[in-house]
Scaffold this motif. Sequence first.
Motif, mmCIF file in Angstrom:
data_model
loop_
_atom_site.group_PDB
_atom_site.id
_atom_site.type_symbol
_atom_site.label_atom_id
_atom_site.label_comp_id
_atom_site.label_asym_id
_atom_site.label_seq_id
_atom_site.Cartn_x
_atom_site.Cartn_y
_atom_site.Cartn_z
ATOM 1 N N ALA A 231 -10.090 11.545 -0.312
ATOM 2 C CA ALA A 231 -10.123 11.465 -1.763
ATOM 3 C C ALA A 231 -8.846 12.395 -2.384
ATOM 4 C CB ALA A 231 -11.355 12.149 -2.263
ATOM 5 N N SER A 232 -8.378 13.236 -1.523
ATOM 6 C CA SER A 232 -7.274 14.277 -2.200
ATOM 7 C C SER A 232 -5.862 13.461 -1.744
ATOM 8 C CB SER A 232 -7.399 15.581 -1.451
ATOM 9 O OG SER A 232 -7.146 15.375 -0.034
ATOM 10 N N THR A 233 -5.885 12.428 -0.959
ATOM 11 C CA THR A 233 -4.534 11.786 -0.801
ATOM 12 C C THR A 233 -4.264 10.514 -1.743
ATOM 13 O OG1 THR A 233 -4.933 12.337 1.506
ATOM 14 C CG2 THR A 233 -3.249 10.487 0.930
ATOM 15 N N PRO A 234 -3.133 10.510 -2.725
ATOM 16 C CA PRO A 234 -2.950 9.554 -3.582
ATOM 17 C C PRO A 234 -2.663 7.875 -2.933
ATOM 18 C CG PRO A 234 -1.350 11.246 -3.972
ATOM 19 C CD PRO A 234 -2.244 11.649 -2.782
ATOM 20 N N SER B 253 5.150 8.973 -0.836
ATOM 21 C CA SER B 253 5.097 7.508 -1.477
ATOM 22 C C SER B 253 5.721 6.608 -0.259
ATOM 23 C CB SER B 253 6.116 7.283 -2.821
ATOM 24 O OG SER B 253 5.243 8.130 -3.871
ATOM 25 N N THR B 254 5.203 6.894 0.917
ATOM 26 C CA THR B 254 5.478 5.820 1.971
ATOM 27 C C THR B 254 4.758 4.401 1.651
ATOM 28 O OG1 THR B 254 5.572 7.756 3.369
ATOM 29 C CG2 THR B 254 5.391 5.516 4.394
ATOM 30 N N ALA B 255 5.527 3.596 1.699
ATOM 31 C CA ALA B 255 5.108 2.170 1.110
ATOM 32 C C ALA B 255 4.900 1.238 2.443
ATOM 33 C CB ALA B 255 5.911 1.396 0.213
ATOM 34 N N TYR B 256 3.818 0.522 2.655
ATOM 35 C CA TYR B 256 3.500 -0.549 3.524
ATOM 36 C C TYR B 256 3.243 -1.704 2.985
ATOM 37 C CZ TYR B 256 3.021 3.694 5.904
ATOM 38 O OH TYR B 256 2.957 5.114 6.588
ATOM 39 N N GLU B 257 3.853 -2.941 3.390
ATOM 40 C CA GLU B 257 3.837 -4.232 3.074
ATOM 41 C C GLU B 257 2.713 -4.839 3.958
ATOM 42 O OE1 GLU B 257 7.213 -6.808 3.471
ATOM 43 O OE2 GLU B 257 8.167 -5.898 1.436
ATOM 44 N N ILE B 258 1.760 -5.485 3.017
ATOM 45 C CA ILE B 258 0.706 -6.164 3.399
ATOM 46 C C ILE B 258 0.198 -7.328 2.542
ATOM 47 C CG2 ILE B 258 -2.043 -5.766 4.041
ATOM 48 C CD1 ILE B 258 -1.441 -2.794 4.247
ATOM 49 N N ASP B 259 -0.139 -8.250 3.033
ATOM 50 C CA ASP B 259 -0.506 -9.525 2.316
ATOM 51 C C ASP B 259 -1.666 -9.179 1.411
ATOM 52 O OD1 ASP B 259 -2.187 -10.288 5.005
ATOM 53 O OD2 ASP B 259 -3.145 -11.242 3.153
ATOM 54 N N ASP B 260 -1.395 -10.097 0.214
ATOM 55 C CA ASP B 260 -2.381 -9.485 -0.777
ATOM 56 C C ASP B 260 -3.821 -9.778 -0.526
ATOM 57 O OD1 ASP B 260 -0.347 -9.061 -2.610
ATOM 58 O OD2 ASP B 260 -0.803 -10.623 -3.958
ATOM 59 N N SER B 261 -4.101 -10.617 0.197
ATOM 60 C CA SER B 261 -5.796 -10.986 0.560
ATOM 61 C C SER B 261 -6.211 -9.783 1.366
ATOM 62 C CB SER B 261 -5.958 -12.273 1.405
ATOM 63 O OG SER B 261 -7.219 -12.448 1.765
ATOM 64 N N THR B 262 -5.473 -9.415 2.379
ATOM 65 C CA THR B 262 -6.025 -8.054 3.422
ATOM 66 C C THR B 262 -5.948 -7.148 2.514
ATOM 67 O OG1 THR B 262 -4.971 -9.590 5.200
ATOM 68 C CG2 THR B 262 -5.304 -7.165 5.293
ATOM 69 N N LEU B 263 -4.761 -6.844 1.707
ATOM 70 C CA LEU B 263 -4.723 -5.613 0.886
ATOM 71 C C LEU B 263 -5.914 -5.668 -0.001
ATOM 72 C CD1 LEU B 263 -3.003 -3.059 0.184
ATOM 73 C CD2 LEU B 263 -1.660 -4.570 -1.581
ATOM 74 N N SER B 264 -6.336 -6.638 -0.698
ATOM 75 C CA SER B 264 -7.467 -6.589 -1.485
ATOM 76 C C SER B 264 -8.595 -6.261 -0.855
ATOM 77 C CB SER B 264 -7.677 -7.941 -2.068
ATOM 78 O OG SER B 264 -6.897 -8.389 -2.938
ATOM 79 N N HIS B 265 -8.966 -6.535 0.475
ATOM 80 C CA HIS B 265 -10.035 -6.200 1.199
ATOM 81 C C HIS B 265 -9.941 -4.868 1.683
ATOM 82 C CE1 HIS B 265 -10.603 -10.534 1.401
ATOM 83 N NE2 HIS B 265 -11.845 -10.413 1.934
ATOM 84 N N ILE B 266 -8.868 -4.412 2.012
ATOM 85 C CA ILE B 266 -8.684 -2.937 2.105
ATOM 86 C C ILE B 266 -8.898 -2.107 1.048
ATOM 87 C CG2 ILE B 266 -6.943 -1.134 2.661
ATOM 88 C CD1 ILE B 266 -5.331 -3.140 4.636
ATOM 89 N N LEU C 247 0.798 -0.993 -0.110
ATOM 90 C CA LEU C 247 -0.051 0.174 -0.011
ATOM 91 C C LEU C 247 0.744 1.264 0.034
ATOM 92 C CD1 LEU C 247 -2.733 1.625 0.386
ATOM 93 C CD2 LEU C 247 -2.463 1.283 2.783
ATOM 94 N N VAL C 248 0.812 2.239 -1.080
ATOM 95 C CA VAL C 248 1.596 3.362 -0.899
ATOM 96 C C VAL C 248 0.599 4.491 -0.770
ATOM 97 C CG1 VAL C 248 3.136 4.730 -2.788
ATOM 98 C CG2 VAL C 248 3.037 1.997 -3.053
#
Length: 111
Positions: free
Chosen positions: A58-61, A10-23, A4-5
């Motif tokens: 909405a204004s945060t990339p 462009s701060t990046a956070y590692e999250i497993d794919d399934s959880t990231l999909s739900h987020i 998740l960036v």
Amino acid sequence: MGTLVHGYGSTAYEIDDSTLSHIKVMVSLKLDRGHSFFLSWERPSEQGSGRVSLWISASTPLQFRFKKSRRPEISRRWIEYMMANSYGPRGLIVVDEESADMTHPLPPGLL
């Protein structure tokens, strides 16, 4: 692990794919309703422990980068649990699917 960036830095956070999909589903539902909110989760010990809280508007990339090309199956009950618990001042607290108390259904019309 997906990523998740957040923000212009462009701060990046590692999250497993399934959880990231739900987020991703949750963020799109909340922003579609015009809701800005905190998105928070606990960091695992291998990432230094602690918690992360991001202000989502909405204004945060945002970028959702997935490691795997195959889309994980979305759990409606997991989404319902997180959505029902996202309307307080703490915002959306990410929990894994196994930890979610799915005995409290979402009120009609929120999803």
